[in-house]
Design an enzyme around this catalytic site. Sequence first.
Site, PDB file in Angstrom:
ATOM      1  N   ARG A  57       2.857   4.895   6.373  1.00  0.00           N
ATOM      2  CA  ARG A  57       3.288   4.143   7.563  1.00  0.00           C
ATOM      3  C   ARG A  57       3.774   2.742   7.222  1.00  0.00           C
ATOM      4  O   ARG A  57       4.100   1.964   8.115  1.00  0.00           O
ATOM      5  CB  ARG A  57       2.128   4.062   8.565  1.00  0.00           C
ATOM      6  CG  ARG A  57       1.643   5.417   9.036  1.00  0.00           C
ATOM      7  CD  ARG A  57       0.273   5.323   9.684  1.00  0.00           C
ATOM      8  NE  ARG A  57      -0.756   4.912   8.744  1.00  0.00           N
ATOM      9  CZ  ARG A  57      -2.047   4.738   9.056  1.00  0.00           C
ATOM     10  NH1 ARG A  57      -2.443   4.923  10.301  1.00  0.00           N
ATOM     11  NH2 ARG A  57      -2.916   4.377   8.142  1.00  0.00           N
TER      12      ARG A  57
ATOM     13  N   CYS B 240       0.837  -1.201   0.000  1.00  0.00           N
ATOM     14  CA  CYS B 240       0.000   0.000   0.000  1.00  0.00           C
ATOM     15  C   CYS B 240       0.879   1.261   0.000  1.00  0.00           C
ATOM     16  O   CYS B 240       1.985   1.260   0.534  1.00  0.00           O
ATOM     17  CB  CYS B 240      -0.915   0.011   1.231  1.00  0.00           C
ATOM     18  SG  CYS B 240      -2.088   1.400   1.232  1.00  0.00           S
TER      19      CYS B 240
ATOM     20  N   ASP C  78       0.382   3.799   1.706  1.00  0.00           N
ATOM     21  CA  ASP C  78       0.319   4.380   3.057  1.00  0.00           C
ATOM     22  C   ASP C  78       1.722   4.708   3.585  1.00  0.00           C
ATOM     23  O   ASP C  78       2.617   3.860   3.565  1.00  0.00           O
ATOM     24  CB  ASP C  78      -0.387   3.372   3.989  1.00  0.00           C
ATOM     25  CG  ASP C  78      -0.782   4.002   5.314  1.00  0.00           C
ATOM     26  OD1 ASP C  78       0.108   4.534   6.011  1.00  0.00           O
ATOM     27  OD2 ASP C  78      -1.976   3.950   5.662  1.00  0.00           O
TER      28      ASP C  78
ATOM     29  N   HIS D  61      -2.141  -4.070   4.952  1.00  0.00           N
ATOM     30  CA  HIS D  61      -1.953  -3.645   6.340  1.00  0.00           C
ATOM     31  C   HIS D  61      -3.311  -3.409   6.998  1.00  0.00           C
ATOM     32  O   HIS D  61      -4.278  -3.032   6.325  1.00  0.00           O
ATOM     33  CB  HIS D  61      -1.069  -2.392   6.421  1.00  0.00           C
ATOM     34  CG  HIS D  61      -1.692  -1.162   5.844  1.00  0.00           C
ATOM     35  ND1 HIS D  61      -2.278  -0.190   6.627  1.00  0.00           N
ATOM     36  CD2 HIS D  61      -1.849  -0.744   4.574  1.00  0.00           C
ATOM     37  CE1 HIS D  61      -2.746   0.767   5.846  1.00  0.00           C
ATOM     38  NE2 HIS D  61      -2.511   0.457   4.592  1.00  0.00           N
TER      39      HIS D  61
ATOM     40  N   CYS E 190      -6.258  -0.136   6.813  1.00  0.00           N
ATOM     41  CA  CYS E 190      -5.986   0.510   5.514  1.00  0.00           C
ATOM     42  C   CYS E 190      -7.105   1.500   5.162  1.00  0.00           C
ATOM     43  O   CYS E 190      -8.283   1.134   5.128  1.00  0.00           O
ATOM     44  CB  CYS E 190      -5.852  -0.549   4.430  1.00  0.00           C
ATOM     45  SG  CYS E 190      -5.493   0.144   2.805  1.00  0.00           S
TER      46      CYS E 190
HETATM   47 CO    CO Z   1      -3.477   1.194   2.990  1.00  0.00          CO
END
Ligand code: CO
Length: 214
Positions: free
Chosen positions: A46, A42, A44, A98, A101
Amino acid sequence: MRTLKHLFQQNREWAAGIKAQDPEFFSKLAEQQSPQYLWIGCSDSRVPANQIVGLRPGEIFVHRNVANLVVHTDLNCLSVVQYAVEVLKVKHVIVCGHYGCGGVQAALADTKLGLIDNWLRVIKDLRVKHQNILAHGEERTRLNILCELNVIEQVKSLCNTTILRTAWDLGRELSVHGWIYNIEDGLLQDLGVCVTNPDEIEATYLQAISRKRV
Ligand code: CO
């Protein structure tokens, strides 16, 4: 504000730190890359691939998009997979989702976010497909189950690309893995959907889905 000086400062410190440990690091890396792994994860902020698995530049090839999707008409993702498999000859492809999400959450809640709603349509379809599994439980639990289901589905989707099928037809040793990352403790979990040849795709998928049924 036009130059983002602090990022360049941090970059110089980072490069100097690596050079201090291994003066030849960048010059050797500049000649070639030979990563053994392809990571599909992803976008993302993080979930940084290299840091999570403790790999240095040159050791993992990375593709990231919102909600780690492998869509058969996405030339960007397919090009990355093709280059990694056929040119770099990676041994392992990891699809890593994750928990928590935002993309999966938006699909689950049917939140309207604009253009990205089209991209997330794939997960909205998964929400409908697996509505029995997602019928019960608190919102947080249902979100995390859909995050896992999404990884399981994307592993199957990846295995069914012409790229993976061709590689296996040619007798290449290539494993596809489905993992999920927990932002709250920094730990990875293997979802047990490893596929090493096309005969395993369907059984591995069905087993994984049946484990999600309660
Ligand atoms: Co995500």
